[in-house]
Design a protein around this motif. Structure first.
Motif, PDB file in Angstrom:
ATOM      1  N   SER A  91      -4.937  -2.156  -3.566  1.00  0.00           N
ATOM      2  CA  SER A  91      -3.985  -2.486  -2.393  1.00  0.00           C
ATOM      3  C   SER A  91      -4.689  -1.891  -1.365  1.00  0.00           C
ATOM      4  O   SER A  91      -4.557  -2.464  -0.150  1.00  0.00           O
ATOM      5  N   LEU A  92      -5.673  -0.861  -1.462  1.00  0.00           N
ATOM      6  CA  LEU A  92      -6.402  -0.469  -0.158  1.00  0.00           C
ATOM      7  C   LEU A  92      -7.358  -1.559   0.248  1.00  0.00           C
ATOM      8  O   LEU A  92      -7.496  -1.670   1.603  1.00  0.00           O
TER       9      LEU A  92
ATOM     10  N   MET B 248      -2.696   3.886   6.452  1.00  0.00           N
ATOM     11  CA  MET B 248      -3.646   2.843   5.652  1.00  0.00           C
ATOM     12  C   MET B 248      -5.165   3.003   6.263  1.00  0.00           C
ATOM     13  O   MET B 248      -6.088   2.903   5.846  1.00  0.00           O
TER      14      MET B 248
ATOM     15  N   HIS C 147       0.918  -1.099  -0.022  1.00  0.00           N
ATOM     16  CA  HIS C 147       0.183  -0.034  -0.020  1.00  0.00           C
ATOM     17  C   HIS C 147       0.833   1.441  -0.081  1.00  0.00           C
ATOM     18  O   HIS C 147       0.432   2.241  -0.820  1.00  0.00           O
TER      19      HIS C 147
END
Length: 405
Positions: free
Chosen positions: A184-185, A380, A128
């Motif tokens: 990716s999140l 994140m 990420h």
């Protein structure tokens, strides 16, 4: 039904990560090739501008990378002395180092199988951060470079091989970086389905169709008045910076770096939508796209008004006329994605749970974490809460479009 398993990092993801690293290196080489051709062709000003855009993007990306590493818990840092990592960032090699480090961890995850779940979670953190840095670098470098390339081609009515390759790689990097960031999140959250192949294609295309008209009209505006973009960009960037600031972002660890983050996001917003705050995104998205649509239309109309009835660039009139339908097609694909292709639909069909944009609460997110207690990547976590703020059951029928990214 239980929530889905978090997406796994496997050989395919390793191959894509290697391809992304190679693409980043190729992109720098192509920029150097373009700058060299400008210099050899008697256009040192354009060569300097290309190198300046490359340098600004690199410095800003390396600064973010170093600030993130310094704020990360020791368990998330690479096994290298801090001074060596600092030197790599000063040499503008920090991002490349991150990519190579992630490939090493990814290889271990795929083939060595040592502490698999622990390494899977670690790989989600690494991936990420890399995708976020790639997104910053792409919009700070590739979108301005792409606009400049189009301007030069339109001005000279010819395209060199390096320019054609630069345009192709830039468009690919820009749209792919948005898709890679979103994927990716989702991998950071334990209860998220991966994007399907069809969903990924539509997500890629909608961003392509929204970004292409924007870059085209800015290049045409620069063709009309070469120094006009030097006024237009700062004004729109300032408006976007103030808008991001008013939304109260809390991404970085301290106020100074937070201003850097907001400034970089404002550059992204000059070309493309990017959500930065928690709560309902539907109305913010409508305001943003309305503003960009009006601004782009005014740029296009300015060029059409001043060029007509000149025949110098009459072949561009059909292309400009197609810009608005292209943008509207991108918006239509975005609506179609959230209505028919969003992973939420799969969860609805299975009677499971997912998180969508509703009223700003954050009580349904389950983040990946390492074995160290309470170890979560704060950046994140903030972004995930902004993109996927609240869980809901299938019985609550909020429109999927309201969850627009």
């Amino acid at each position: 039904l239980p929530p889905p398993m978090a997406p796994r990092f496997g050989p395919l993801q390793l191959g894509l990560a290697a391809a992304g690293t190679a693409a980043a290196v190729l992109d720098v080489c192509v920029d150097g090739w373009v700058a060299a051709e400008y210099a050899w062709g008697g256009q040192p000003g354009l060569a300097a501008l290309v190198l300046a855009l490359l340098a600004i993007a690199s410095v800003a990306t390396q600064a973010c990378s170093w600030l993130w590493l310094r704020s990360d818990p020791p368990a998330l840092r690479p096994d290298l002395p801090q001074w060596l990592v600092a030197v790599l960032h000063l040499l503008q090699l920090g991002f490349l180092f991150r990519c190579l480090h992630a490939l090493r961890v990814g290889w271990k995850v795929c083939w060595e199988k040592a502490e698999e779940e622990e390494e899977q979670n670690r790989m989600a953190f690494l991936s990420h951060d890399i995708s976020m840095l790639r997104l910053f670098e792409t919009f700070l470098e590739n979108t301005p470079q792409l606009t400049l390339l189009l301007y030069v081609i339109l001005q000279t009515d010819k395209a060199e091989p390096s320019q054609g390759l630069g345009i192709c790689t830039a468009f690919l990097c820009v749209t792919w970086s948005l898709l890679d960031y979103h994927k990716s999140l989702r991998s950071f959250l334990q209860d998220k389905y991966e994007l399907s192949q069809h969903s990924s294609i539509v997500y890629f295309l909608w961003n392509l169709f929204l970004i292409c008209p924007r870059i085209l009209v800015v290049a045409l505006f620069a063709l009309l008045w070469p120094y006009s973009v030097a006024v237009h960009f700062p004004l729109v960037w300032l408006a976007m910076f103030l808008w991001v600031s008013l939304q109260g972002t809390d991404f970085m660890e301290s106020p100074g770096p937070e201003q850097l983050y907001r400034a970089m996001v404002a550059v992204i917003l000059y070309f493309s939508w990017f959500n930065v705050a928690q709560g309902r995104t539907l109305y913010r998205s409508i305001i943003y796209h309305g503003f960009i649509l009006v601004d782009s239309t005014l740029l296009a109309l300015s060029w059409l008004w001043c060029q007509y009835p000149s025949e110098e660039h009459s072949y561009l009139v059909p292309l400009v006329s197609a810009a608005l339908p292209c943008y509207l097609l991108g918006l239509a694909l975005r609506v179609a994605y959230y209505k028919w292709l969003h992973p939420n639909l799969q969860m609805q069909q299975e009677g499971s749970y997912d998180v969508v944009d509703a009223n700003g609460r954050t009580d349904g997110l389950e983040f990946r974490s390492l074995s160290v207690p309470d170890l979560v990547n704060r950046r994140m976590q903030w972004l995930a809460q902004a993109q996927f703020p609240i869980s809901r059951t299938v019985g609550q029928r909020f429109p999927n479009v309201a969850a627009a990214l």
